[in-house]
Design an enzyme around this catalytic site. Structure first.
Site, mmCIF file in Angstrom:
data_model
loop_
_atom_site.group_PDB
_atom_site.id
_atom_site.type_symbol
_atom_site.label_atom_id
_atom_site.label_comp_id
_atom_site.label_asym_id
_atom_site.label_seq_id
_atom_site.Cartn_x
_atom_site.Cartn_y
_atom_site.Cartn_z
ATOM 1 N N ASP A 70 39.684 30.283 31.141
ATOM 2 C CA ASP A 70 40.522 29.087 31.565
ATOM 3 C C ASP A 70 39.950 28.725 33.030
ATOM 4 O OD1 ASP A 70 42.962 27.676 31.637
ATOM 5 O OD2 ASP A 70 43.767 29.218 33.006
ATOM 6 N N ASP A 73 42.232 26.483 35.706
ATOM 7 C CA ASP A 73 43.330 26.602 36.818
ATOM 8 C C ASP A 73 43.735 27.753 36.859
ATOM 9 O OD1 ASP A 73 43.415 23.675 38.151
ATOM 10 O OD2 ASP A 73 42.946 23.546 36.066
ATOM 11 N N ASP A 99 45.609 32.361 32.567
ATOM 12 C CA ASP A 99 46.731 32.709 33.425
ATOM 13 C C ASP A 99 47.968 31.933 32.895
ATOM 14 O OD1 ASP A 99 46.075 29.900 34.258
ATOM 15 O OD2 ASP A 99 47.284 30.180 35.850
HETATM 16 O O1 LIG Z 1 44.263 25.383 31.150
HETATM 17 P P1 LIG Z 1 44.219 24.912 32.543
HETATM 18 O O2 LIG Z 1 42.455 24.790 32.968
HETATM 19 O O3 LIG Z 1 44.577 26.297 33.284
HETATM 20 O O4 LIG Z 1 44.641 23.767 33.145
HETATM 21 C C1 LIG Z 1 46.207 23.840 33.086
HETATM 22 C C2 LIG Z 1 46.852 22.571 33.927
HETATM 23 O O5 LIG Z 1 46.119 22.851 35.222
HETATM 24 C C3 LIG Z 1 46.016 22.271 36.284
HETATM 25 O O6 LIG Z 1 47.166 22.320 36.972
HETATM 26 C C4 LIG Z 1 47.552 23.651 37.476
HETATM 27 O O7 LIG Z 1 46.725 23.793 38.573
HETATM 28 C C5 LIG Z 1 46.875 22.704 39.703
HETATM 29 C C6 LIG Z 1 45.599 22.994 40.520
HETATM 30 O O8 LIG Z 1 45.647 24.226 40.977
HETATM 31 C C7 LIG Z 1 48.455 22.840 40.345
HETATM 32 O O9 LIG Z 1 48.573 21.849 41.347
HETATM 33 C C8 LIG Z 1 49.138 22.671 39.028
HETATM 34 O O10 LIG Z 1 50.654 23.183 39.628
HETATM 35 C C9 LIG Z 1 48.867 23.578 38.093
HETATM 36 O O11 LIG Z 1 49.936 23.454 36.825
HETATM 37 C C10 LIG Z 1 45.821 20.637 35.786
HETATM 38 O O12 LIG Z 1 46.136 19.817 36.931
HETATM 39 C C11 LIG Z 1 46.750 20.104 34.600
HETATM 40 O O13 LIG Z 1 46.485 19.073 34.188
HETATM 41 C C12 LIG Z 1 46.528 21.255 33.651
HETATM 42 O O14 LIG Z 1 47.042 20.921 32.597
#
Ligand SMILES: O=P(O)(O)OC[C@H]1O[C@H](O[C@H]2O[C@H](CO)[C@@H](O)[C@H](O)[C@H]2O)[C@H](O)[C@@H](O)[C@@H]1O
Length: 355
Positions: free
Chosen positions: A103, A105, A297
């Site tokens: 993954d 983020d 995560d």
């Molecule tokens: O599947 P992932 O790669 O984990 O993506 C899930 C979401 O990740 C991002 O949001 C998350 O990370 C951001 C940056 O650290 C944070 O600001 C936010 O609160 C988290 O939810 C991304 O911006 C989303 O579009 C994804 O769906």
């Protein structure tokens, strides 16, 4: 929402690598309650249940932690550190092809306030580059595929963006690339939703602009509404705004990530399906000698952890500092530990090749 944890003698931990450290006679299973809960969009759903769910996605709200009684093993006993269990993990993979699913983020990059600045460190990039030399490696993200590629910038990887709805194989430099053409896949059922997703993105931008700190992100096949920077007192207002837009889109569903509401098509496709698709593309669909490892995560990663449990192959690793209900077998606390784990895998593989 307290989460029930049941003790049973029947094992959910089916391979050696999936077994937690022995707790005599018992294995812990999580409740059968769906891990990834769709929030009800239509009229019956109470806005308070949305806000409760938004609160539960914040680790500072203790309600989200599994409730355990004193005589049960602790969460870390049930989901030990993948670093501490490194030898058991590599032993379990012996003779099998490890395939890595990562993954983005919160796994490869630390969580930050601005989603546009969730950069991956150069050290992490170098580690993932080395990893992909020894094992087929895929990035599986909720983000739009182009966006996650712009952060990772490694052409030799597989990428599954929009929660797996947009898949592309390595464009160059991978010995795991199949044929001369890069693998490309988008479920037909998902592409039909593209015009609707654009419309709902515009509507959500407009509707939420009065809520300070709210951010709407177009992830191509899905839309994220971030509330990390929204004052908690305004969460009800934001939930109402999102709900008022979504009531006109019964074919969309709402799920949750870390301080984010995720709007996506009501199709049977998720990160778990993407994992299965990628294993098939790599020629491992019916093979017993494959050992997939998925590190993530977020709640959306649970779909992939569950697939691995059901296939009785490999295992999932949850990245989390606090206990959470999960189908992952192991845990790591943060992206720096993920990097250490990946680095150890590379070193282990290099030394096994020298032997
Ligand atoms: O599947 P992932 O790669 O984990 O993506 C899930 C979401 O990740 C991002 O949001 C998350 O990370 C951001 C940056 O650290 C944070 O600001 C936010 O609160 C988290 O939810 C991304 O911006 C989303 O579009 C994804 O769906």
């Amino acid at each position: 929402m307290a989460i029930a944890v049941a003790v049973t003698n029947s094992s959910l931990f089916t391979t050696a690598a999936q077994k937690p450290p022995t707790v005599p006679g018992t294995y812990i299973t999580i409740s059968k309650k769906k891990l990834l809960q769709n929030l009800e969009i239509n009229s019956g759903a109470k806005i308070n249940s949305w806000v409760d769910s938004m609160r539960a996605s914040s680790p500072t709200h203790l309600k989200s932690t599994p409730s355990l009684s004193d005589d049960q093993p602790s969460w870390t006993q049930q989901h030990p550190s993948a670093l501490d269990m490194f030898e058991q993990i590599t032993n379990a993979s012996n003779g099998k092809q490890i395939v890595m699913f990562l993954d983005y983020d919160g796994t490869l990059s630390p969580i930050v306030e601005d989603p546009d600045r969730a950069f991956m460190s150069d050290a992490m990039r170098a580690t993932v580059r080395k990893l992909a030399r020894y094992f087929p490696t895929a990035i599986v993200s909720g983000r739009c595929r182009d966006k996650v590629y712009s952060f990772v910038r490694l052409a030799e990887l597989y990428y599954a963006g929009s929660h797996g709805m947009d898949i592309k194989g390595p464009s160059k430099g991978s010995k795991y690339k199949k044929g001369s053409e890069a693998v490309r896949f988008q479920p037909d059922t998902a592409t039909e939703f593209l015009p609707m997703i654009d419309k709902v993105y515009e509507a959500l931008l407009e509707k939420t602009k009065s809520t300070a700190g709210a951010k709407v992100e177009n992830n191509k096949f899905c839309v994220s509404v971030h509330f990390r920077c929204v004052d908690e007192k305004k969460w009800v207002e934001l939930a109402q705004q999102v709900k008022s837009v979504l009531k006109d889109y019964p074919k969309l569903r709402l799920t949750q990530g870390r301080k984010v509401l995720e709007i996506r098509p009501t199709i049977k496709w998720d990160k778990g399906k993407a994992l299965e698709f990628l294993l098939e593309s790599l020629g491992y669909a019916n093979r017993k000698d494959v050992f997939p490892v998925y590190i993530g995560d977020d709640r959306t990663d649970e779909d992939a952890f569950k697939v691995l449990r059901e296939r009785r192959q490999g295992f999932g690793i949850l990245v989390s500092k606090s206990p959470k209900e999960t189908s992952a077998a192991y845990s790591l606390q943060e992206p720096s530990e993920v990097m250490d784990f990946l680095q150890r895998l590379v070193e282990w593989k290099m030394s096994s090749l020298r032997r």
